[in-house]
Design a protein around this motif. Sequence first.
Motif, PDB file in Angstrom:
ATOM      1  N   ALA A   1       0.849  -1.188   0.000  1.00 37.31           N
ATOM      2  CA  ALA A   1       0.000   0.000   0.000  1.00 37.31           C
ATOM      3  C   ALA A   1       0.884   1.237   0.000  1.00 37.31           C
ATOM      4  O   ALA A   1       2.005   1.215   0.521  1.00 37.31           O
ATOM      5  N   GLN A   2       0.361   2.320  -0.587  1.00 34.71           N
ATOM      6  CA  GLN A   2       1.101   3.582  -0.677  1.00 34.71           C
ATOM      7  C   GLN A   2       0.139   4.732  -0.448  1.00 34.71           C
ATOM      8  O   GLN A   2      -1.041   4.650  -0.795  1.00 34.71           O
ATOM      9  N   GLN A   3       0.665   5.815   0.116  1.00 34.95           N
ATOM     10  CA  GLN A   3      -0.116   7.043   0.183  1.00 34.95           C
ATOM     11  C   GLN A   3      -0.395   7.493  -1.246  1.00 34.95           C
ATOM     12  O   GLN A   3       0.421   7.258  -2.141  1.00 34.95           O
ATOM     13  N   GLN A   4      -1.500   8.152  -1.458  1.00 35.87           N
ATOM     14  CA  GLN A   4      -1.801   8.679  -2.788  1.00 35.87           C
ATOM     15  C   GLN A   4      -0.880   9.861  -3.089  1.00 35.87           C
ATOM     16  O   GLN A   4      -0.712  10.746  -2.245  1.00 35.87           O
ATOM     17  N   PRO A   5      -0.247   9.878  -4.276  1.00 32.52           N
ATOM     18  CA  PRO A   5       0.634  10.999  -4.629  1.00 32.52           C
ATOM     19  C   PRO A   5      -0.065  12.357  -4.582  1.00 32.52           C
ATOM     20  O   PRO A   5       0.578  13.370  -4.358  1.00 32.52           O
ATOM     21  N   SER A   6      -1.370  12.384  -4.757  1.00 33.72           N
ATOM     22  CA  SER A   6      -2.101  13.656  -4.683  1.00 33.72           C
ATOM     23  C   SER A   6      -2.184  14.187  -3.252  1.00 33.72           C
ATOM     24  O   SER A   6      -2.421  15.367  -3.038  1.00 33.72           O
ATOM     25  N   GLU A   7      -1.957  13.319  -2.262  1.00 31.91           N
ATOM     26  CA  GLU A   7      -2.031  13.708  -0.857  1.00 31.91           C
ATOM     27  C   GLU A   7      -0.719  14.274  -0.326  1.00 31.91           C
ATOM     28  O   GLU A   7      -0.707  15.077   0.600  1.00 31.91           O
ATOM     29  N   VAL A   8       0.411  13.834  -0.900  1.00 31.70           N
ATOM     30  CA  VAL A   8       1.724  14.229  -0.397  1.00 31.70           C
ATOM     31  C   VAL A   8       2.733  14.129  -1.540  1.00 31.70           C
ATOM     32  O   VAL A   8       2.631  13.254  -2.395  1.00 31.70           O
ATOM     33  N   ALA A   9       3.699  15.035  -1.578  1.00 33.09           N
ATOM     34  CA  ALA A   9       4.656  15.078  -2.699  1.00 33.09           C
ATOM     35  C   ALA A   9       5.544  13.837  -2.757  1.00 33.09           C
ATOM     36  O   ALA A   9       5.844  13.337  -3.838  1.00 33.09           O
ATOM     37  N   TRP A  10       6.001  13.341  -1.613  1.00 31.48           N
ATOM     38  CA  TRP A  10       6.907  12.184  -1.564  1.00 31.48           C
ATOM     39  C   TRP A  10       6.249  11.099  -0.746  1.00 31.48           C
ATOM     40  O   TRP A  10       6.515  10.945   0.441  1.00 31.48           O
ATOM     41  N   PRO A  11       5.356  10.296  -1.365  1.00 30.27           N
ATOM     42  CA  PRO A  11       4.555   9.336  -0.604  1.00 30.27           C
ATOM     43  C   PRO A  11       5.373   8.216   0.031  1.00 30.27           C
ATOM     44  O   PRO A  11       6.379   7.784  -0.502  1.00 30.27           O
ATOM     45  N   THR A  12       4.882   7.765   1.182  1.00 34.63           N
ATOM     46  CA  THR A  12       5.458   6.600   1.839  1.00 34.63           C
ATOM     47  C   THR A  12       4.696   5.353   1.391  1.00 34.63           C
ATOM     48  O   THR A  12       3.568   5.443   0.902  1.00 34.63           O
ATOM     49  N   PHE A  13       5.325   4.200   1.554  1.00 37.00           N
ATOM     50  CA  PHE A  13       4.714   2.951   1.128  1.00 37.00           C
ATOM     51  C   PHE A  13       5.248   1.805   1.982  1.00 37.00           C
ATOM     52  O   PHE A  13       6.252   1.956   2.681  1.00 37.00           O
ATOM     53  N   ALA A  14       4.583   0.670   1.896  1.00 40.53           N
ATOM     54  CA  ALA A  14       5.040  -0.557   2.543  1.00 40.53           C
ATOM     55  C   ALA A  14       4.576  -1.727   1.698  1.00 40.53           C
ATOM     56  O   ALA A  14       3.525  -1.659   1.055  1.00 40.53           O
ATOM     57  N   PHE A  15       5.380  -2.788   1.685  1.00 41.31           N
ATOM     58  CA  PHE A  15       4.954  -4.007   1.008  1.00 41.31           C
ATOM     59  C   PHE A  15       5.666  -5.205   1.612  1.00 41.31           C
ATOM     60  O   PHE A  15       6.679  -5.060   2.282  1.00 41.31           O
ATOM     61  N   THR A  16       5.074  -6.365   1.403  1.00 41.77           N
ATOM     62  CA  THR A  16       5.671  -7.611   1.857  1.00 41.77           C
ATOM     63  C   THR A  16       5.929  -8.512   0.662  1.00 41.77           C
ATOM     64  O   THR A  16       5.222  -8.450  -0.341  1.00 41.77           O
ATOM     65  N   VAL A  17       6.976  -9.312   0.779  1.00 37.88           N
ATOM     66  CA  VAL A  17       7.299 -10.318  -0.232  1.00 37.88           C
ATOM     67  C   VAL A  17       7.354 -11.665   0.467  1.00 37.88           C
ATOM     68  O   VAL A  17       8.047 -11.819   1.472  1.00 37.88           O
ATOM     69  N   TRP A  18       6.619 -12.619  -0.064  1.00 40.39           N
ATOM     70  CA  TRP A  18       6.647 -13.983   0.441  1.00 40.39           C
ATOM     71  C   TRP A  18       7.517 -14.788  -0.503  1.00 40.39           C
ATOM     72  O   TRP A  18       7.200 -14.958  -1.668  1.00 40.39           O
ATOM     73  N   TRP A  19       8.655 -15.264   0.002  1.00 39.70           N
ATOM     74  CA  TRP A  19       9.647 -15.980  -0.815  1.00 39.70           C
ATOM     75  C   TRP A  19       9.228 -17.439  -0.960  1.00 39.70           C
ATOM     76  O   TRP A  19       9.969 -18.359  -0.636  1.00 39.70           O
ATOM     77  N   ASP A  20       8.029 -17.671  -1.466  1.00 37.68           N
ATOM     78  CA  ASP A  20       7.444 -19.009  -1.492  1.00 37.68           C
ATOM     79  C   ASP A  20       8.112 -19.962  -2.471  1.00 37.68           C
ATOM     80  O   ASP A  20       7.972 -21.171  -2.345  1.00 37.68           O
ATOM     81  N   THR A  21       8.842 -19.463  -3.443  1.00 34.39           N
ATOM     82  CA  THR A  21       9.417 -20.353  -4.451  1.00 34.39           C
ATOM     83  C   THR A  21      10.728 -20.994  -4.013  1.00 34.39           C
ATOM     84  O   THR A  21      11.168 -21.950  -4.641  1.00 34.39           O
ATOM     85  N   PHE A  22      11.365 -20.482  -2.944  1.00 28.86           N
ATOM     86  CA  PHE A  22      12.657 -21.055  -2.549  1.00 28.86           C
ATOM     87  C   PHE A  22      12.951 -20.963  -1.062  1.00 28.86           C
ATOM     88  O   PHE A  22      14.003 -21.407  -0.619  1.00 28.86           O
ATOM     89  N   SER A  23      12.035 -20.416  -0.267  1.00 30.83           N
ATOM     90  CA  SER A  23      12.329 -20.232   1.152  1.00 30.83           C
ATOM     91  C   SER A  23      11.024 -20.144   1.928  1.00 30.83           C
ATOM     92  O   SER A  23       9.994 -19.770   1.384  1.00 30.83           O
ATOM     93  N   ASN A  24      11.081 -20.428   3.196  1.00 34.57           N
ATOM     94  CA  ASN A  24       9.918 -20.263   4.070  1.00 34.57           C
ATOM     95  C   ASN A  24      10.102 -18.972   4.852  1.00 34.57           C
ATOM     96  O   ASN A  24      10.180 -18.971   6.068  1.00 34.57           O
ATOM     97  N   ALA A  25      10.201 -17.857   4.140  1.00 33.07           N
ATOM     98  CA  ALA A  25      10.467 -16.570   4.763  1.00 33.07           C
ATOM     99  C   ALA A  25       9.602 -15.483   4.128  1.00 33.07           C
ATOM    100  O   ALA A  25       9.087 -15.637   3.028  1.00 33.07           O
ATOM    101  N   THR A  26       9.461 -14.383   4.852  1.00 34.28           N
ATOM    102  CA  THR A  26       8.743 -13.196   4.384  1.00 34.28           C
ATOM    103  C   THR A  26       9.601 -11.983   4.701  1.00 34.28           C
ATOM    104  O   THR A  26      10.252 -11.930   5.741  1.00 34.28           O
ATOM    105  N   THR A  27       9.594 -11.011   3.799  1.00 38.52           N
ATOM    106  CA  THR A  27      10.298  -9.754   4.049  1.00 38.52           C
ATOM    107  C   THR A  27       9.294  -8.614   4.008  1.00 38.52           C
ATOM    108  O   THR A  27       8.454  -8.556   3.116  1.00 38.52           O
TER     109      THR A  27
END
Length: 89
Positions: free
Chosen positions: A35-61
């Motif tokens: 998810a990310q802040q809408q660019p119309s709300e702020v000039a330099w939006p913040t964001f976050a995301f997760t990656v599930w390394w399901d193809t080669f590891s039992n880990a999440t980042t």
Amino acid sequence: MEISALADDGGFQGEYLTQVTLAGGCTRISPLRGAQQQPSEVAWPTFAFTVWWDTFSNATTAFAGQCFVDASGREMLSTMWLLREAVGS
């Protein structure tokens, strides 16, 4: 990293491609969601995301960061991340 267009609610999804694996030099694709802040709300939006390394590891980042555009117009994502692998206890 390949991501979809930003949804109206700020959500996005995509794929994270990496060669940093224990499996050697072939590229692996793992799903991501975020998810990310809408660019119309702020000039330099913040964001976050997760990656599930399901193809080669039992880990999440989890990644958290901010979008920037430099003086030449080049977009950049500046992030911090935390990797967690499942353990027995």
